[in-house]
Design a protein around this motif. Structure first.
Motif: not given
Length: 385
Positions: A213-225, A242-247, A301-304, A317-323
């Motif tokens: 699963f991946f999100v935008n690099q600027k998303n502060p979330v780096t890990s999910l259960e 709800e998972v430690g990110g932005n509102n 605020n996307a996830i894919g 793509n270096d604009e996303i990061k893997l969780l």
């Protein structure tokens, strides 16, 4: 001299004709978001010309009010195309990959194809198994072909060795167009189709891969259960806070039905119902509109989701990061050690082919040489050295 009323009627007919032609062009070109702006613009222009003909603008006050009212309508009609242009400015992550970089025996082209350092222990000269498969696995089975098949051109879209999406590959297998495919395991719908056609699928694991699963690099979330992933795609968790990110509301993108990654999501969710996917209206031909699953756009605020190799090696793509999932990063070592919780096998799938070389080829894929290529390409072998 033409009377003002007659001239205004002739002008209206001309405006209607050329506007109609313009609207048909916009529909044909898929530019439906510009239609309201064009219609409002034409109406405003026509009214302005008619009022000029009848000398309505003989005071500054009338000109001012017409300008204000016309401006409001034009700005309102411009909202949709502006929003569309903004959306188009946001990159899509599932970018097209130039598969010709991986074509076996590429004739004088720049290549990314991986090869053995020695001659293969199996060589095929005739009765070449016809192959299709997922785009993400083409670099691997193209390397297999390069090692074993005779040297000639293997066009990725018109030869014994093709590359298509997972759903098309399964369709080709079921129709007998190919002898084997390399792909993720079949979806429930594909299993049902095989049963209806009286086909017995044989799945032979040849490598392992991580579902990521991946999100935008600027998303502060780096890990999910794992449970949080399930709750997001069930529609229970709807905001990143709800998972430690932005509102911000979560945009949870999905993939088309029967694709390898969508099937992986369905397997991950188990009996948990998946919420409806975001959809967008897409022009089809002369003005027809269809709805399809939206491509992943890299909103903040996307996830894919996709598979690790496709994301990191083919698209890059270096604009996303893997969780990380359950605190574990998806990489070859965590897949190999079975620490990453959603890694799985991919397969050579057959459906009762009569080609005598298919089994020989599959056995070679599982041989030390075949598994060496799995490792060199960037996947994890199913057999340890």
């Amino acid at each position: 001299m033409i009377a003002p009323m007659a001239f205004s009627v002739l002008l209206l007919i001309g405006f209607l004709f050329f506007t109609g032609v313009g609207l048909l062009y916009l529909l044909f070109m898929g530019l439906i978001h510009y239609i309201p702006l064009v219609v409002i613009g034409v109406v405003v222009l026509y009214i302005w010309i008619v009022m000029m003909i009848f000398h309505y603008f003989n005071t500054k006050k009338r000109k001012k009010w017409f300008g204000i009212i016309a401006g409001i309508f034009v700005m309102g009609a411009a909202v949709w195309p502006i929003m569309h242009l903004y959306k188009e400015s946001i990159s899509t992550v599932d970018a097209e990959v130039d598969v010709f970089y991986y074509e076996p025996f590429s004739m004088g082209r720049e290549t990314k194809l991986v090869s053995l350092d020695e001659a293969a222990t199996l060589t095929l000269e005739d009765n070449l198994p016809r192959i299709d498969g997922a785009t993400a696995l083409y670099p691997l089975y193209a390397a297999f072909v390069h090692a074993v098949y005779p040297e000639k051109e293997y066009n990725p879209y018109d030869s014994e060795v093709m590359v298509n999406t997972t759903p098309v590959a399964y369709d080709n297998l079921f129709s007998g167009e190919v002898d084997m495919i390399l792909a993720a395991g079949p979806s429930d719908a594909q299993l049902k189709t095989a049963k209806q056609k009286g086909l017995e699928l044989k799945l032979t694991p040849v490598g392992r891969e991580a579902f990521v699963f991946f999100v935008n690099q600027k998303n502060p979330v780096t890990s999910l259960e794992l449970k949080q992933i399930q709750d997001i795609y069930a529609g229970k968790i709807t905001d990143w806070k709800e998972v430690g990110g932005n509102n911000e509301p979560i945009r949870a993108f999905q993939r088309p039905e029967d694709s390898g990654s969508q099937t992986a999501l369905e397997r991950l969710m188990g009996d948990i119902p998946i919420m409806d996917a975001p959809e967008e209206n897409v022009p089809e031909g002369m003005g027809g509109i269809i709805s399809e699953v939206s491509k992943y756009r890299n909103y903040k605020n996307a996830i894919g989701y996709t598979f690790r190799y496709y994301s990191t090696e083919m698209v890059g793509n270096d604009e996303i990061k893997l969780l990380a999932i359950n605190g574990v990063e998806p990489n070859k070592e965590t897949i190999r050690n079975e620490e990453y919780p959603i890694s799985s096998e991919f397969y050579v799938v057959t459906a009762g082919t009569e080609n005598p070389n298919v089994e020989k080829f599959i056995e070679w894929m599982l041989s030390p040489q075949g598994q060496e290529l799995v490792e060199k390409v960037g996947y994890v072998p199913v057999k340890k050295p």
